[in-house]
Design a protein around this motif. Structure first.
Motif, PDB file in Angstrom:
ATOM      1  N   ASP A 247       0.483   0.986  28.590  1.00  0.00           N
ATOM      2  CA  ASP A 247       0.915  -0.509  28.172  1.00  0.00           C
ATOM      3  C   ASP A 247       0.993  -1.359  29.427  1.00  0.00           C
ATOM      4  O   ASP A 247       0.536  -2.583  29.607  1.00  0.00           O
ATOM      5  CB  ASP A 247       2.237  -0.480  27.598  1.00  0.00           C
ATOM      6  N   SER A 251      -2.967  -4.007  27.771  1.00  0.00           N
ATOM      7  CA  SER A 251      -2.538  -5.296  27.238  1.00  0.00           C
ATOM      8  C   SER A 251      -1.183  -5.834  27.051  1.00  0.00           C
ATOM      9  O   SER A 251      -1.058  -6.628  26.533  1.00  0.00           O
ATOM     10  CB  SER A 251      -3.339  -5.375  25.877  1.00  0.00           C
ATOM     11  N   LYS A 252      -0.183  -4.627  27.321  1.00  0.00           N
ATOM     12  CA  LYS A 252       1.164  -5.102  27.350  1.00  0.00           C
ATOM     13  C   LYS A 252       1.573  -5.411  25.942  1.00  0.00           C
ATOM     14  O   LYS A 252       2.481  -6.233  25.327  1.00  0.00           O
ATOM     15  CB  LYS A 252       1.420  -6.217  28.293  1.00  0.00           C
ATOM     16  N   ASP A 253       1.029  -4.549  24.840  1.00  0.00           N
ATOM     17  CA  ASP A 253       1.122  -4.749  23.514  1.00  0.00           C
ATOM     18  C   ASP A 253       2.576  -4.566  23.071  1.00  0.00           C
ATOM     19  O   ASP A 253       3.358  -5.276  22.399  1.00  0.00           O
ATOM     20  CB  ASP A 253       0.431  -4.152  22.553  1.00  0.00           C
ATOM     21  N   LEU A 255       5.480  -4.881  25.140  1.00  0.00           N
ATOM     22  CA  LEU A 255       6.245  -5.779  25.621  1.00  0.00           C
ATOM     23  C   LEU A 255       6.055  -7.185  25.062  1.00  0.00           C
ATOM     24  O   LEU A 255       7.031  -7.854  25.239  1.00  0.00           O
ATOM     25  CB  LEU A 255       6.537  -5.690  27.235  1.00  0.00           C
ATOM     26  N   GLU A 256       5.095  -7.398  24.572  1.00  0.00           N
ATOM     27  CA  GLU A 256       4.675  -8.664  24.087  1.00  0.00           C
ATOM     28  C   GLU A 256       4.849  -8.660  22.439  1.00  0.00           C
ATOM     29  O   GLU A 256       4.465  -9.486  21.782  1.00  0.00           O
ATOM     30  CB  GLU A 256       3.351  -9.131  24.414  1.00  0.00           C
ATOM     31  N   GLY A 257       5.422  -7.578  22.006  1.00  0.00           N
ATOM     32  CA  GLY A 257       5.778  -7.504  20.503  1.00  0.00           C
ATOM     33  C   GLY A 257       4.832  -7.142  19.674  1.00  0.00           C
ATOM     34  O   GLY A 257       4.829  -7.728  18.359  1.00  0.00           O
ATOM     35  N   ARG A 258       3.697  -6.707  20.117  1.00  0.00           N
ATOM     36  CA  ARG A 258       2.516  -6.454  19.097  1.00  0.00           C
ATOM     37  C   ARG A 258       2.257  -5.101  18.756  1.00  0.00           C
ATOM     38  O   ARG A 258       1.577  -4.891  17.851  1.00  0.00           O
ATOM     39  CB  ARG A 258       1.296  -7.031  19.803  1.00  0.00           C
ATOM     40  N   TYR A 295      10.631  -3.455  17.489  1.00  0.00           N
ATOM     41  CA  TYR A 295       9.798  -3.964  18.589  1.00  0.00           C
ATOM     42  C   TYR A 295      10.656  -3.799  19.910  1.00  0.00           C
ATOM     43  O   TYR A 295      11.843  -4.297  19.701  1.00  0.00           O
ATOM     44  CB  TYR A 295       9.132  -5.228  18.285  1.00  0.00           C
ATOM     45  N   THR A 297      10.080  -6.237  22.593  1.00  0.00           N
ATOM     46  CA  THR A 297       9.697  -7.401  23.227  1.00  0.00           C
ATOM     47  C   THR A 297      10.644  -7.620  24.507  1.00  0.00           C
ATOM     48  O   THR A 297      11.750  -7.411  24.492  1.00  0.00           O
ATOM     49  CB  THR A 297       9.799  -8.597  22.350  1.00  0.00           C
ATOM     50  N   THR A 298       9.860  -8.012  25.657  1.00  0.00           N
ATOM     51  CA  THR A 298      10.465  -8.266  26.694  1.00  0.00           C
ATOM     52  C   THR A 298      11.783  -8.830  26.695  1.00  0.00           C
ATOM     53  O   THR A 298      12.024  -9.909  26.244  1.00  0.00           O
ATOM     54  CB  THR A 298       9.757  -9.024  27.730  1.00  0.00           C
ATOM     55  N   GLU A 300      14.930 -10.722  28.776  1.00  0.00           N
ATOM     56  CA  GLU A 300      15.130 -11.230  30.088  1.00  0.00           C
ATOM     57  C   GLU A 300      16.410 -10.750  30.685  1.00  0.00           C
ATOM     58  O   GLU A 300      17.500 -10.799  29.953  1.00  0.00           O
ATOM     59  CB  GLU A 300      15.097 -12.734  30.002  1.00  0.00           C
TER      60      GLU A 300
END
Length: 303
Positions: A247, A251-253, A255-258, A295, A297-298, A300
């Protein structure tokens, strides 16, 4: 990117076993002063959503227990890398990681008791990863006494601040003494060993409480494999590869919630199954009572 299993197939061909040679070991039962409510009052509201809420301040705590040395059992050579890889993968997902090494059975129960009593109100979820010797339903402490997987998860069933949130348990340990039979191949020496243990153990069932996810290194009756050179436990290595390497460099799927948690675990199993071994392969067993999609997702972080 080159699949994880292709990178190591040239070397991971055969394995050795480190199962218990006698049965003079008892499972530790919960006799502490902190009774667990087996029928907690569910005070949270069921949200009308297909996804778990991951908008809390923190991802959550992740505890790693990695038992390497034991009083009577063989040292788990190569498993020290498990902590390194788990920490890297879990921190990549945003967890606050807490590490423990060579914990006795009492210490293992104390760690989960303490964690279950903490305030998780500002967390998305909770995760516990245990890497040790084992048998179906049991994990071995460094004192050669067994802890029931059921007892390690029991306290979290009544943790109010985790109700309605995912509780994830990764158990890297054997669940039996059998290998998984597959195609016969030419015998070659390998650096693989297994995390087997305790032949005469009682069976325990996983309770069907909602929002739990169990990732076992192998289905029941089979042993789990470990590389003693540089790979470590195969389950942990595949988990680490899919999350941290694939990842982060792809494509970082995640952390980008995909990519949802089950997609992550399916990809992990694909990598795990791709490792060629003599007469057997390894595949993780995933047991879930999750009620929504999860998921990572990143998130912060505050400075």
């Amino acid at each position: 990117m080159e699949p994880f299993y292709r990178k190591y197939n040239s070397r991971l061909i055969n394995g050795n076993s480190d199962h218990l040679v006698n049965s003079e070991y008892d499972a530790v039962t919960r006799t502490d002063a902190h009774p667990v409510n087996l029928r907690p009052e569910l005070s949270y509201q069921i949200e009308d959503s297909d996804r778990y809420n991951t908008n809390y301040k923190r991802r959550g705590k992740a505890i790693i227990i990695n038992n390497l040395g034991f009083n009577a059992q063989e040292y788990r050579t190569g498993a020290d890398i498990d902590t390194v890889k788990l920490k890297e993968a879990l921190e990549y997902l945003g967890f606050d990681v807490e590490e423990h090494t060579d914990c006795s059975s009492y210490e293992m129960l104390s760690i989960v008791d303490q964690a279950s009593g903490e305030d998780h109100n500002d967390c998305d979820c909770f995760l516990l990863a245990v890497s040790t010797h084992g048998e179906e339903g049991l994990s071995l402490g460094s004192d050669d006494l067994c802890v029931s997987v059921n007892d390690m998860t029991l306290p979290f069933r009544s943790t109010q601040s985790l109700l309605g949130k995912p509780k994830i348990f990764i158990i890297q340990a054997c669940r039996g003494t059998r290998s998984m039979p597959f195609h016969e191949v030419k015998r070659k020496r390998s650096s693989l060993e297994t995390d087997g243990k305790i032949p005469d153990s009682s069976q325990t069932r996983q309770p069907c409480y909602p929002d739990f996810l169990y990732v076992f290194a192998t289905p029941i009756h089979f042993y789990a494999n470990r590389d003693w050179v540089d790979l470590g436990s195969l389950l942990i290595a595949a988990f680490w590869f899919v999350i941290t390497v694939a990842d982060q460099n792809g494509s970082k799927d995640i952390l980008e919630g995909r990519k949802e948690i089950m997609e992550i675990l399916v990809e992990m199993n694909k990598q795990l199954c791709g490792i060629e071994r003599l007469q057997d392969k390894q595949v993780a067993s995933i047991e879930s009572t999750l009620t929504k999609e999860l998921y990572f997702t990143t998130k912060e972080r505050n400075s």
